[in-house]
Enzyme design. Structure first.
Site, short mmCIF file in Angstrom:
data_model
loop_
_atom_site.label_atom_id
_atom_site.label_comp_id
_atom_site.label_asym_id
_atom_site.label_seq_id
_atom_site.Cartn_x
_atom_site.Cartn_y
_atom_site.Cartn_z
N HIS A 167 -16.90 -14.56 12.83
CA HIS A 167 -17.18 -13.58 11.78
C HIS A 167 -17.45 -14.34 10.47
CE1 HIS A 167 -13.11 -14.55 10.59
NE2 HIS A 167 -12.66 -14.16 11.77
N ARG A 176 -9.03 -10.89 15.46
CA ARG A 176 -8.14 -9.89 16.07
C ARG A 176 -8.29 -8.50 15.42
NH1 ARG A 176 -4.69 -14.67 16.84
NH2 ARG A 176 -4.17 -14.77 19.05
N SER A 187 -10.55 -11.38 10.52
CA SER A 187 -9.88 -12.05 11.63
C SER A 187 -10.51 -11.57 12.93
CB SER A 187 -8.39 -11.67 11.62
OG SER A 187 -7.81 -11.94 12.89
N GLY A 218 -13.92 -18.85 18.82
CA GLY A 218 -14.98 -17.87 19.07
C GLY A 218 -14.68 -16.55 18.40
N GLN A 220 -1.87 -22.48 23.01
CA GLN A 220 -1.27 -21.94 21.78
C GLN A 220 -0.88 -20.47 21.92
OE1 GLN A 220 -5.04 -22.94 19.53
NE2 GLN A 220 -4.52 -21.10 18.40
N GLN A 268 -0.97 -23.02 9.52
CA GLN A 268 -1.74 -23.87 10.44
C GLN A 268 -2.40 -25.02 9.67
OE1 GLN A 268 -4.35 -22.53 13.80
NE2 GLN A 268 -5.96 -22.71 12.30
N GLY A 274 -15.70 -15.08 8.03
CA GLY A 274 -14.68 -16.08 7.66
C GLY A 274 -15.02 -17.43 8.28
N HIS A 275 -15.42 -17.43 9.57
CA HIS A 275 -15.82 -18.69 10.21
C HIS A 275 -17.09 -19.24 9.55
CE1 HIS A 275 -13.64 -16.71 13.69
NE2 HIS A 275 -13.03 -17.87 13.61
O1 PAF Z 1 -7.55 -21.07 13.96
C1 PAF Z 1 -7.99 -21.09 15.12
O2 PAF Z 1 -8.94 -20.41 15.48
C2 PAF Z 1 -7.31 -21.97 16.17
O3 PAF Z 1 -5.93 -22.01 15.98
C3 PAF Z 1 -7.90 -23.39 16.24
C4 PAF Z 1 -7.68 -24.15 14.94
C5 PAF Z 1 -9.39 -23.32 16.53
C6 PAF Z 1 -7.23 -24.18 17.36
O4 PAF Z 1 -7.43 -23.58 18.61
#
Ligand code: PAF
Length: 281
Positions: free
Chosen positions: A35, A188, A186, A32, A62, A154, A37-38
């Site tokens: 932005h 964040r 990001s 969630g 995580q 990742q 990037g997503h």
């Molecule tokens: O990159 C992320 O936002 C998270 O690490 C993911 C891949 C959705 C897993 O929770």
């Protein structure tokens, strides 16, 4: 119209319908606070797949106890609007109980690739990532799943997991989307104050500068050390790591061949921990 699905049975039923019709599915896993990037991940999925499922789930496993799980931005209505604007078919937004019901006991760990960088500075983080991504890949039954290259490690870890465990889903990496001044987008970044936001692009500039020096033949260790010092001088409070590593294996590199390595960094600026990486040569 983006359909919001919160339970596994409904998601499976819809996918079954698409599969039987021979239609491909793209999965975009997110936490969630969406932005541009997503949306680049969504766009890539839309170009390659008949249907797009975006998942919105802030995965608690995580985050370590000292991290920002409780403060993580929760803006579901805005996220949904963005997914609707970008014609995503399904937003899968499960509760924690759906993802981790009482008695949940399975860990998924990729060794080796998780020993360095964020794996070393955020112990257990990638175990949480692979745990949730394994579940999402199973639930999503996707042909392709899309991950941003900003989180390069990742992406490498998820690829390794998918290969090792024979997930039929192709893992696709999508280039980092940046603000005009170079800052990688990001979720964040919302933690940054106005003054910190001015400093933040120094991270990308410093990495590009380091990569250029290494490409010209300077030893990576010295360049990375000086670059980490430059970040502190610019106003970053600490540098978790700033290292040159092989782009595939993540093994440390001192004088890499052109095109085989990247410079990776994670550094803290106020409440935000920023990460970025750039190619050498
Ligand atoms: O990159 C992320 O936002 C998270 O690490 C993911 C891949 C959705 C897993 O929770």
């Amino acid at each position: 119209m983006t359909e919001v699905i919160r339970d596994v049975a409904t998601l499976r039923m819809l996918q079954g319908t698409w599969r039987r019709a021979g239609e491909s599915i793209g999965l975009v896993p997110t936490m969630g606070a969406l932005h541009a990037g997503h949306m680049a991940l969504v766009q890539a999925a839309r170009e390659e797949c008949a249907h797009v499922i975006a998942t919105v789930f802030v995965n608690p496993t995580q985050f370590s106890p000292s991290e920002d799980l409780d403060a993580y931005p929760d803006v579901f209505d805005a996220d949904l609007q963005l997914l609707r604007d970008n014609r995503v078919d399904v937003c899968f937004a499960p509760t924690r109980d759906i993802m981790y019901p009482d008695g949940f006991a399975t860990t998924v760990r990729v060794s080796g690739l998780t020993d360095h960088l964020c794996g070393a500075t955020r112990p257990g983080h990638f175990d949480g990532v692979t745990q949730v991504v394994a579940k999402l890949l199973n639930l999503g039954a996707a042909d392709r799943a899309y991950f941003g290259q900003k989180d390069w490690q990742q992406l490498a870890v998820v690829r390794q997991m998918a290969r090792d465990l024979n997930f039929p889903t192709e893992i696709v990496g999508v280039p980092t989307v940046r603000a005009a001044d170079g800052l990688a987008l990001s979720s964040r970044n919302v933690y940054l104050t106005e003054a910190e936001r001015e400093i933040a692009p120094v991270l990308n500039r410093t990495l590009r500068n380091a990569a250029a020096q290494i490409a010209r033949g300077h030893g990576a260790a010295g360049v990375c050390e000086a670059s980490a010092r430059a970040l502190i001088e610019a106003g970053f409070s600490s540098v978790d790591y700033l290292e040159c590593r092989d782009a595939q294996t993540l093994a440390a590199q001192e004088r890499p061949n052109p095109g085989t390595a990247r410079v990776f960094a994670a550094a803290k600026l106020g409440k935000a921990r920023l990460i970025d990486n750039v190619a050498v040569g």
